[in-house]
Scaffold this motif. Structure first.
Motif, short mmCIF file in Angstrom:
data_model
loop_
_atom_site.label_atom_id
_atom_site.label_comp_id
_atom_site.label_asym_id
_atom_site.label_seq_id
_atom_site.Cartn_x
_atom_site.Cartn_y
_atom_site.Cartn_z
N SER A 1 0.82 -1.20 0.00
CA SER A 1 0.00 0.00 0.00
C SER A 1 0.86 1.26 0.00
CB SER A 1 -0.96 -0.02 1.19
OG SER A 1 -0.26 0.12 2.41
N GLU A 2 2.04 1.20 0.63
CA GLU A 2 2.93 2.37 0.64
C GLU A 2 3.46 2.66 -0.76
OE1 GLU A 2 5.71 1.04 3.62
OE2 GLU A 2 4.90 2.48 5.05
N VAL A 3 3.79 1.61 -1.51
CA VAL A 3 4.28 1.78 -2.88
C VAL A 3 3.19 2.39 -3.74
CG1 VAL A 3 5.07 0.56 -4.94
CG2 VAL A 3 6.01 -0.05 -2.70
N ARG A 4 1.99 1.89 -3.63
CA ARG A 4 0.86 2.43 -4.40
C ARG A 4 0.66 3.91 -4.05
NH1 ARG A 4 -2.72 -0.20 -7.19
NH2 ARG A 4 -2.33 -2.16 -6.11
N HIS A 5 0.80 4.25 -2.77
CA HIS A 5 0.63 5.63 -2.33
C HIS A 5 1.68 6.54 -2.98
CE1 HIS A 5 -0.18 9.09 0.20
NE2 HIS A 5 1.10 9.12 0.52
N VAL A 6 2.93 6.10 -3.04
CA VAL A 6 3.98 6.90 -3.67
C VAL A 6 3.67 7.13 -5.14
CG1 VAL A 6 6.43 6.95 -4.36
CG2 VAL A 6 5.80 6.30 -2.03
N PHE A 7 3.25 6.07 -5.84
CA PHE A 7 2.89 6.22 -7.25
C PHE A 7 1.78 7.26 -7.40
CE2 PHE A 7 4.78 2.03 -8.46
CZ PHE A 7 5.47 2.46 -9.58
N THR A 8 0.72 7.13 -6.61
CA THR A 8 -0.42 8.04 -6.70
C THR A 8 -0.02 9.47 -6.37
OG1 THR A 8 -1.91 6.24 -6.11
CG2 THR A 8 -2.76 8.46 -5.86
N LYS A 9 0.74 9.65 -5.30
CA LYS A 9 1.14 10.99 -4.86
C LYS A 9 1.99 11.72 -5.90
CE LYS A 9 3.62 13.35 -1.17
NZ LYS A 9 4.33 13.22 0.08
N HIS A 10 2.77 10.97 -6.67
CA HIS A 10 3.69 11.58 -7.64
C HIS A 10 3.20 11.48 -9.08
CE1 HIS A 10 6.75 12.52 -4.67
NE2 HIS A 10 6.43 11.37 -4.10
N GLY A 11 1.94 11.13 -9.27
CA GLY A 11 1.35 11.12 -10.61
C GLY A 11 1.64 9.89 -11.44
N GLY A 12 2.09 8.83 -10.81
CA GLY A 12 2.36 7.58 -11.53
C GLY A 12 1.19 6.64 -11.40
N ASN A 13 1.34 5.45 -11.95
CA ASN A 13 0.32 4.43 -11.78
C ASN A 13 0.96 3.05 -11.80
OD1 ASN A 13 0.32 3.28 -14.52
ND2 ASN A 13 -0.49 5.27 -15.12
N MET A 14 0.25 2.10 -11.24
CA MET A 14 0.72 0.72 -11.22
C MET A 14 -0.14 -0.07 -12.21
SD MET A 14 1.45 0.15 -7.16
CE MET A 14 1.63 -1.60 -7.36
N SER A 15 0.32 -0.13 -13.45
CA SER A 15 -0.51 -0.73 -14.48
C SER A 15 -0.03 -2.10 -14.94
CB SER A 15 -0.60 0.21 -15.69
OG SER A 15 0.69 0.44 -16.20
N GLY A 16 0.98 -2.66 -14.30
CA GLY A 16 1.45 -3.98 -14.70
C GLY A 16 2.95 -4.09 -14.62
N SER A 17 3.45 -5.22 -15.00
CA SER A 17 4.88 -5.49 -14.92
C SER A 17 5.66 -4.70 -15.96
CB SER A 17 5.14 -6.98 -15.12
OG SER A 17 6.53 -7.22 -15.16
N THR A 18 6.81 -4.20 -15.55
CA THR A 18 7.71 -3.52 -16.48
C THR A 18 9.05 -4.24 -16.56
OG1 THR A 18 8.49 -2.05 -14.74
CG2 THR A 18 6.65 -1.27 -16.09
N ALA A 19 9.12 -5.42 -15.98
CA ALA A 19 10.38 -6.17 -15.93
C ALA A 19 10.96 -6.40 -17.32
CB ALA A 19 10.18 -7.49 -15.21
#
Length: 129
Positions: A1-19
């Motif tokens: 949840s902390e990682v998701r919060h950082v993405f949201t706070k800084h205008g990013g998103n978690m849309s899938g793997s980027t590996a």
């Protein structure tokens, strides 16, 4: 949840793997530059050597990292860093505003206890911050 919060706070998103955008490599870094280190790196099977005038970074296949590192140790060279890393297959050029946003986001990730490493495709070589 902390990682998701950082993405949201800084205008990013978690849309899938980027590996798939990164290649696993071994990285060996020395706090010095010397022709002897570079020659030994080539002998030991390094894939790439980078020098900035103050330090030398050697990249290996991820499976060769410890073989190459042990080769340096056997010749009396102690690396400052020996680790597996991820290198972007393609870097993304950013304007100053977007680069500043990425730097702030990476810093926020670094502050999280559960985050060990942060990798990005952003090219920040010319970032003046």
């Amino acid at each position: 949840s902390e990682v998701r919060h950082v993405f949201t706070k800084h205008g990013g998103n978690m849309s899938g793997s980027t590996a798939w955008q990164f290649e696993s490599k071994g990285m060996i870094a020395f706090d010095e530059v010397s022709e002897e280190i570079e020659e030994l790196a080539i002998e030991l099977g390094a894939e790439d050597i980078e020098s900035d005038g103050e330090s030398t970074t050697i990249y290996t296949a991820h499976s060769d990292l410890y073989t190459v590192a042990d080769g340096f140790e056997a010749k009396g060279f102690t690396p400052a860093i020996t680790q597996l890393t991820k290198l972007p297959q393609t870097e993304t050029a950013l304007d100053e505003k977007d680069a500043d946003k990425i730097v702030r986001m990476v810093d926020a990730f670094d502050d999280l206890d559960d985050v060990q490493n942060v990798y990005t495709t952003a090219n920040l070589d010319n970032y003046t911050g």
